[in-house]
Design a protein around this motif. Structure first.
Motif, PDB file in Angstrom:
ATOM      1  N   THR A 124       2.183 -18.061  -4.236  1.00  0.00           N
ATOM      2  CA  THR A 124       1.707 -17.755  -2.941  1.00  0.00           C
ATOM      3  C   THR A 124       1.078 -16.619  -3.007  1.00  0.00           C
ATOM      4  OG1 THR A 124       3.611 -18.419  -2.673  1.00  0.00           O
ATOM      5  CG2 THR A 124       2.942 -17.184  -0.715  1.00  0.00           C
ATOM      6  N   ILE A 157       1.761 -25.584  -2.624  1.00  0.00           N
ATOM      7  CA  ILE A 157       2.777 -24.635  -2.369  1.00  0.00           C
ATOM      8  C   ILE A 157       4.308 -25.759  -2.106  1.00  0.00           C
ATOM      9  CG2 ILE A 157       4.438 -22.691  -2.033  1.00  0.00           C
ATOM     10  CD1 ILE A 157       1.699 -21.475  -2.617  1.00  0.00           C
ATOM     11  N   ARG A 158       3.898 -25.607  -0.797  1.00  0.00           N
ATOM     12  CA  ARG A 158       5.195 -26.515  -0.247  1.00  0.00           C
ATOM     13  C   ARG A 158       5.563 -27.802  -0.784  1.00  0.00           C
ATOM     14  NH1 ARG A 158       5.473 -30.781   3.765  1.00  0.00           N
ATOM     15  NH2 ARG A 158       6.989 -30.609   4.999  1.00  0.00           N
ATOM     16  N   VAL A 187      -5.796 -22.561   2.185  1.00  0.00           N
ATOM     17  CA  VAL A 187      -4.990 -23.863   2.917  1.00  0.00           C
ATOM     18  C   VAL A 187      -4.776 -24.993   1.888  1.00  0.00           C
ATOM     19  CG1 VAL A 187      -4.825 -25.351   5.107  1.00  0.00           C
ATOM     20  CG2 VAL A 187      -6.112 -23.170   5.344  1.00  0.00           C
ATOM     21  N   TYR A 224      -0.913 -24.017   0.305  1.00  0.00           N
ATOM     22  CA  TYR A 224      -0.627 -23.710   0.952  1.00  0.00           C
ATOM     23  C   TYR A 224      -0.036 -25.322   0.773  1.00  0.00           C
ATOM     24  CZ  TYR A 224       2.450 -25.437   5.146  1.00  0.00           C
ATOM     25  OH  TYR A 224       3.466 -25.464   6.073  1.00  0.00           O
ATOM     26  N   ASN A 253       6.378 -20.180  -7.725  1.00  0.00           N
ATOM     27  CA  ASN A 253       5.927 -20.654  -5.908  1.00  0.00           C
ATOM     28  C   ASN A 253       5.724 -18.847  -5.841  1.00  0.00           C
ATOM     29  OD1 ASN A 253       6.449 -23.482  -6.224  1.00  0.00           O
ATOM     30  ND2 ASN A 253       7.909 -23.348  -6.493  1.00  0.00           N
ATOM     31  N   ALA A 297      -2.197 -17.466  -3.633  1.00  0.00           N
ATOM     32  CA  ALA A 297      -2.731 -18.454  -2.691  1.00  0.00           C
ATOM     33  C   ALA A 297      -3.744 -16.705  -1.368  1.00  0.00           C
ATOM     34  CB  ALA A 297      -2.003 -18.513  -2.115  1.00  0.00           C
ATOM     35  N   MET A 298      -2.384 -15.702  -1.035  1.00  0.00           N
ATOM     36  CA  MET A 298      -2.672 -14.956  -0.520  1.00  0.00           C
ATOM     37  C   MET A 298      -4.182 -13.883  -0.579  1.00  0.00           C
ATOM     38  SD  MET A 298      -1.222 -15.977   2.735  1.00  0.00           S
ATOM     39  CE  MET A 298      -1.318 -13.625   3.258  1.00  0.00           C
TER      40      MET A 298
END
Length: 348
Positions: free
Chosen positions: A25, A8-9, A2, A5, A21, A28-29
């Motif tokens: 992503t 990345i945002r 989280v 996220y 990015n 992170a996943m």
């Protein structure tokens, strides 16, 4: 995952260099799904081996190692895009936090090396284990939360010597020094104890500086959910300083005080803080009060296990009550995720 996220945002709003990015992503996943996969193995086997045919493999430890490889992949993507981002308070804290995450992973790898080498001195394994844990909680968790808050707060430039960067530096250098607090009293030497006390005072002071800066912002303190995050962080500082100033033999053997402190930071300030920021991003409302109340009930129930609750007031039914209350934040969090998902569809 989280906190990833939020990073990345932040970077996606600034630049996207060579698909950095996209890489972040995916990493992170990957850390999310592999992290979830470790749960049943830790639940059933702990750190013990799992029998697969003729092999006996520590599945939970192996999967945890894979998770850290995803961390490194995420950091590689972040380094690609970092030079193209104009630094501000949130980026500074994201920088600090990711370095703390990297250092904590070295402590975890070090435990495996010590076990493989068969080192007889138990201090090495204990020290590396708690270097990982202390750097992760006092470093990564605290710094990434502050970075998320600064990103939403959009502070004006700070003048004088009380600045966000000063608070971050104190936490950055102080957090790794707190690792001796987890070492048993029989292995704790005076130099290690003084190191831990110094680190604890530094991290508490650094967080205190940030709280002072936040409370100066009128926009920040006008809503109850932002105030709740401030209060939980303030309680974290108070409990940390209280335990640090007590004689070492008092808190080292007090497991209940440690449990309360960790829940205050991880379940309280961090979890509530994450949801407050998410709700602010998606302009959602339903469920946040439910989550906050459920977390508050759990924290109050854990006081039963600290010296603040007289032993003569303990009763067997209280243990069952604590167990039931422990379910509430999970239920509330599930409701919050559903509410956020619905709100995200409306926003589209």
């Amino acid at each position: 995952p989280v906190p990833f996220y939020f990073i990345i945002r932040k970077t996606s709003m600034t630049a996207n260099v060579n698909g950095a990015n996209i890489l972040m992503t995916r990493m992170a996943m990957g850390s999310l799904f592999v992290g979830l996969a470790t749960y049943p193995f830790f639940l059933i086997y702990g750190y013990g081996p799992v029998t697969l045919g003729s092999l006996h493999l520590p599945a939970s430890v192996i999967l945890s190692g894979v998770v850290m490889l995803f961390w490194y992949g995420f950091m590689a993507g972040y380094l690609k895009v970092r030079n193209y981002i104009e630094p501000d308070s949130s980026i500074t804290y994201f920088d600090f936090a990711l370095v703390m995450l990297f250092i904590s992973s070295l402590g975890a790898w070090g435990v495996a090396v010590v076990q493989f080498a068969g080192t007889e001195n138990p201090l090495y394994g204990k020290a590396l284990t708690h270097l990982f844990l202390a750097t992760f909680t006092e470093g990564w968790v605290v710094l990434i939360l502050l970075g998320m808050l600064y990103e939403r707060l959009s502070l004006k430039s700070q003048s004088g010597w009380i600045t966000p960067k000063l608070g971050g530096i104190l936490i950055f250098f102080g957090a790794p020094l707190t690792f001796p607090f987890g070492i048993s009293e029989s292995l704790l030497t005076r130099p290690l104890l003084y190191t831990a006390i110094t680190g604890s005072i530094m991290t508490a002071t650094g967080l205190g500086i940030n709280l002072f800066i936040f409370t100066r912002e009128s926009r920040w303190v006008r809503t109850w959910f932002w105030k709740t995050v401030l209060v939980l962080l303030g309680l974290k500082v108070a409990v940390q300083l209280f335990a640090t100033l007590l004689p070492a033999e008092y808190w080292i053997s007090d497991h209940g005080l440690r449990v309360f402190y960790l829940h205050l930071l991880l379940l309280g300030a961090f979890t509530v803080g994450v949801f407050v920021v998410l709700y602010d991003i998606f302009d959602a409302r339903n469920g946040l009060l439910l989550l906050t109340v459920s977390v508050a009930l759990v924290l109050m129930s854990l006081i039963l296990y600290t010296p603040l609750w007289p032993t003569q007031w303990m009763a067997s039914w209280l243990f069952y009550g604590v167990a039931v209350l422990a379910l509430l934040p999970a239920i509330a969090a599930l409701y919050c995720w559903v509410a956020l998902w619905k709100q995200s569809k409306i926003n589209r």
